[in-house]
Design an enzyme around this catalytic site. Sequence first.
Site, PDB file in Angstrom:
ATOM      1  N   GLY A  58       0.848  -1.186   0.000  1.00  6.47           N
ATOM      2  CA  GLY A  58       0.000   0.000   0.000  1.00  6.47           C
ATOM      3  C   GLY A  58       0.878   1.227   0.000  1.00  6.47           C
ATOM      4  O   GLY A  58       2.066   1.145   0.341  1.00  6.47           O
ATOM      5  N   CYS A  85       5.453  -5.869   1.549  1.00  6.92           N
ATOM      6  CA  CYS A  85       5.756  -4.437   1.570  1.00  6.92           C
ATOM      7  C   CYS A  85       5.040  -3.741   2.737  1.00  6.92           C
ATOM      8  O   CYS A  85       5.420  -3.952   3.879  1.00  6.92           O
ATOM      9  CB  CYS A  85       5.412  -3.822   0.218  1.00  6.92           C
ATOM     10  SG  CYS A  85       6.170  -2.213  -0.014  1.00  6.92           S
ATOM     11  N   TYR A  86       3.984  -3.007   2.496  1.00  7.62           N
ATOM     12  CA  TYR A  86       3.252  -2.388   3.599  1.00  7.62           C
ATOM     13  C   TYR A  86       2.801  -3.458   4.612  1.00  7.62           C
ATOM     14  O   TYR A  86       2.828  -3.236   5.824  1.00  7.62           O
ATOM     15  CB  TYR A  86       2.042  -1.619   3.060  1.00  7.62           C
ATOM     16  CG  TYR A  86       1.222  -0.917   4.123  1.00  7.62           C
ATOM     17  CD1 TYR A  86       1.566   0.353   4.567  1.00  7.62           C
ATOM     18  CD2 TYR A  86       0.097  -1.535   4.680  1.00  7.62           C
ATOM     19  CE1 TYR A  86       0.816   0.992   5.553  1.00  7.62           C
ATOM     20  CE2 TYR A  86      -0.655  -0.897   5.665  1.00  7.62           C
ATOM     21  CZ  TYR A  86      -0.284   0.360   6.090  1.00  7.62           C
ATOM     22  OH  TYR A  86      -1.022   0.988   7.050  1.00  7.62           O
ATOM     23  N   HIS A 172       7.989  -7.376  -3.966  1.00  6.75           N
ATOM     24  CA  HIS A 172       6.686  -7.854  -4.444  1.00  6.75           C
ATOM     25  C   HIS A 172       6.812  -9.182  -5.190  1.00  6.75           C
ATOM     26  O   HIS A 172       7.161  -9.195  -6.361  1.00  6.75           O
ATOM     27  CB  HIS A 172       6.058  -6.809  -5.364  1.00  6.75           C
ATOM     28  CG  HIS A 172       5.632  -5.576  -4.642  1.00  6.75           C
ATOM     29  ND1 HIS A 172       4.395  -5.453  -4.074  1.00  6.75           N
ATOM     30  CD2 HIS A 172       6.294  -4.432  -4.371  1.00  6.75           C
ATOM     31  CE1 HIS A 172       4.298  -4.273  -3.476  1.00  6.75           C
ATOM     32  NE2 HIS A 172       5.436  -3.632  -3.641  1.00  6.75           N
ATOM     33  N   GLU A 174       4.500 -10.908  -6.305  1.00  7.19           N
ATOM     34  CA  GLU A 174       3.407 -11.070  -7.269  1.00  7.19           C
ATOM     35  C   GLU A 174       3.691 -10.487  -8.648  1.00  7.19           C
ATOM     36  O   GLU A 174       3.003 -10.806  -9.601  1.00  7.19           O
ATOM     37  CB  GLU A 174       2.109 -10.475  -6.698  1.00  7.19           C
ATOM     38  CG  GLU A 174       2.061  -8.946  -6.588  1.00  7.19           C
ATOM     39  CD  GLU A 174       2.715  -8.381  -5.307  1.00  7.19           C
ATOM     40  OE1 GLU A 174       3.538  -9.089  -4.691  1.00  7.19           O
ATOM     41  OE2 GLU A 174       2.411  -7.240  -4.948  1.00  7.19           O
ATOM     42  N   SER A 227     -26.599 -11.897 -23.930  1.00  4.95           N
ATOM     43  CA  SER A 227     -26.224 -10.791 -24.806  1.00  4.95           C
ATOM     44  C   SER A 227     -25.416 -11.263 -26.011  1.00  4.95           C
ATOM     45  O   SER A 227     -25.167 -10.510 -26.929  1.00  4.95           O
ATOM     46  CB  SER A 227     -25.378  -9.800 -24.017  1.00  4.95           C
ATOM     47  OG  SER A 227     -24.148 -10.418 -23.675  1.00  4.95           O
ATOM     48  N   GLY A 228     -24.986 -12.535 -25.979  1.00  4.48           N
ATOM     49  CA  GLY A 228     -24.123 -12.996 -27.057  1.00  4.48           C
ATOM     50  C   GLY A 228     -22.658 -12.982 -26.647  1.00  4.48           C
ATOM     51  O   GLY A 228     -21.814 -13.530 -27.323  1.00  4.48           O
ATOM     52  N   GLY A 229     -22.375 -12.358 -25.514  1.00  3.54           N
ATOM     53  CA  GLY A 229     -20.998 -12.318 -25.019  1.00  3.54           C
ATOM     54  C   GLY A 229     -20.664 -13.565 -24.204  1.00  3.54           C
ATOM     55  O   GLY A 229     -21.515 -14.429 -23.989  1.00  3.54           O
ATOM     56  N   VAL A 230     -19.424 -13.628 -23.740  1.00  3.01           N
ATOM     57  CA  VAL A 230     -18.956 -14.802 -23.005  1.00  3.01           C
ATOM     58  C   VAL A 230     -19.713 -14.992 -21.691  1.00  3.01           C
ATOM     59  O   VAL A 230     -20.171 -16.095 -21.385  1.00  3.01           O
ATOM     60  CB  VAL A 230     -17.461 -14.656 -22.610  1.00  3.01           C
ATOM     61  CG1 VAL A 230     -16.950 -15.952 -22.010  1.00  3.01           C
ATOM     62  CG2 VAL A 230     -16.625 -14.260 -23.788  1.00  3.01           C
ATOM     63  N   ASP A 231     -19.831 -13.917 -20.917  1.00  5.62           N
ATOM     64  CA  ASP A 231     -20.337 -14.063 -19.553  1.00  5.62           C
ATOM     65  C   ASP A 231     -21.749 -14.637 -19.510  1.00  5.62           C
ATOM     66  O   ASP A 231     -22.007 -15.631 -18.837  1.00  5.62           O
ATOM     67  CB  ASP A 231     -20.302 -12.719 -18.810  1.00  5.62           C
ATOM     68  CG  ASP A 231     -18.942 -12.050 -18.903  1.00  5.62           C
ATOM     69  OD1 ASP A 231     -17.959 -12.764 -19.180  1.00  5.62           O
ATOM     70  OD2 ASP A 231     -18.864 -10.821 -18.731  1.00  5.62           O
ATOM     71  N   SER A 232     -22.662 -13.992 -20.251  1.00 10.35           N
ATOM     72  CA  SER A 232     -24.042 -14.459 -20.165  1.00 10.35           C
ATOM     73  C   SER A 232     -24.191 -15.835 -20.812  1.00 10.35           C
ATOM     74  O   SER A 232     -25.067 -16.613 -20.435  1.00 10.35           O
ATOM     75  CB  SER A 232     -25.010 -13.444 -20.770  1.00 10.35           C
ATOM     76  OG  SER A 232     -24.678 -13.169 -22.104  1.00 10.35           O
ATOM     77  N   LYS A 374     -12.226 -12.277 -15.689  1.00 11.72           N
ATOM     78  CA  LYS A 374     -12.637 -12.539 -17.071  1.00 11.72           C
ATOM     79  C   LYS A 374     -11.937 -13.762 -17.685  1.00 11.72           C
ATOM     80  O   LYS A 374     -12.581 -14.584 -18.336  1.00 11.72           O
ATOM     81  CB  LYS A 374     -12.333 -11.296 -17.921  1.00 11.72           C
ATOM     82  CG  LYS A 374     -12.901 -11.344 -19.319  1.00 11.72           C
ATOM     83  CD  LYS A 374     -14.316 -10.871 -19.310  1.00 11.72           C
ATOM     84  CE  LYS A 374     -14.941 -10.938 -20.678  1.00 11.72           C
ATOM     85  NZ  LYS A 374     -16.318 -10.429 -20.641  1.00 11.72           N
TER      86      LYS A 374
END
Length: 518
Positions: A58, A85-86, A172, A174, A227-232, A374
């Site tokens: 942070g 770190c923090y 870090h 990560e 909607s035609g997208g991946v998620d839905s 995602k």
Amino acid sequence: MESHHNQGVVILDFGSQYTRLIARRIREQNIYSEILPANSSSDEIKKHNPKALILSGGPSSVYSESAPKHDKSIFELDIPILGICYGLHLLVQHYGGKIETSDIQEYGFDEIKINDKSGLFEGLPNSTKVWMSHADKVSSLPKKWKITAESSNGIVASLVCETKKRYATQFHPEVVHTEKGKEILSNFLFKIAKCDATWTPKNFIDEKIEEIKKVVGNTGKVLNAVSGGVDSSVVAALLEKAIGERAISVIIDHGLLRKNEAQDCVDSLKKHLGVNIHLFNDSEIFLEQLKDVKDPEKKRKIIGEQFIRSFEKIAEEYGQIDFLAQGTLYTDIIESGGHDSTNSAKVIKSHHNVGGLPDIMKLKLVEPLKELFKDEVRKIGTELGLSDTILRRHPFPGPGLAVRILGSITPERIRILQDADEVYISILQEEGVYDEIWQAFSVLIPVKTVGVMGDNRTYENLLGLRAVTSLDGMTADWYRMSDKILSKISNKIVNSVSGINRVVYDITSKPPGTIEWE
Ligand code: XMP
């Protein structure tokens, strides 16, 4: 919906730009991780049932007034804690050591010397490159702690209190610049915290199916707007596996989708996955309402409102509906600041600008993807057998082509844009660059310019092409498309799409531009 039985890691967010990266890195090792606010108490953390706690970095100094508040009870938790770190400064301060502002501030690469190759550094060489970013340093050790690595400037790079299972790094692990970051995290996760690598697409799917069954019960019905997208689409496939015919997925065609998109979407979900999906063509109603409307925000509002009306009408046709499914993602939740799962209901995914829908319809929400990033949704989709076209499809805004036709919307303009966009996107796919691009689309600019075709003078519309690279759409850069591809696209569009006689390529980044033109 109940949160995942964690059995992984809770990360407390002290404001580092890398906090989310920590979560990603842990999940990449097939261990579940969740980010909670800095001030979460040990009781709140226990509810998530983690096997380890990580205190993120942070920007603050632990002694500063503006430092994020934390609850001291977290140090009583009987699980391993890693401070980064923090987070290191917090541990040192809590256990009675001292932190001070360093004369030497370390930013960027450093080669650390490892003194103790047990714990975090098991299996590592004697020295290794790490990524530092700090102004404060340890000036006195807490009792019973020992230094395990030092920076090239002799600053404490890592320390441990083995009896309490408290570990800390000044650097870090990560970030990819830390050469052995993955190994260090992996030592912490598997050897120290004894996590199991059970966060896999297959396990996720099995657990979600059980969870959906439990939440929805034996008779409940779920409506899902696709909607035609991946998620839905992933939501649709999960619902189908969990409750079959009691999941009703609907696509509302507002007439502003890409060419053949609605039908393609129905085909791929129905044929390949057996999803119970219904297409409602309400385009006449939408287009009637949009007639002569030029202002983009008005267009969005009209579409959003009509979407709700269409949706309500459809819901009525199916009788008693109890739940509404949403493809809300983890990023939607942490972006809203609502780390707490109970807040997620406030975040209504805007893929169809359906804000307020659940309120109006008094439906309970089912959000099976709300723990996922995602790229994890894509992995789940692959495991579920979704087609590549759906999995790789670029994001598409809810209001669709309405915001890509500048000025008023007419059937002729929609036709021109659909035709041009189809040529554009298929060339990107043929040329193998579609997947390098985050989002690509065409914009119809109804400004007439002069051209010649054969012996004839033409006076037609202008087409803008946009292609951007991005991680999340918040910032974006224009895609450096090759001359060869650009010229192929431009030739084919001008020669085959009637209504367009000139093509331009947008070279604006975001910021200062936006991705869409309207
Ligand atoms: P901008 O244009 O704001 O776009 O840089 C960022 C991302 O958001 C999408 N976008 C929308 N999505 N409804 C949506 O569902 C909208 O009204 C809308 N406007 C922009 C855009 O396509 C891009 O992916």
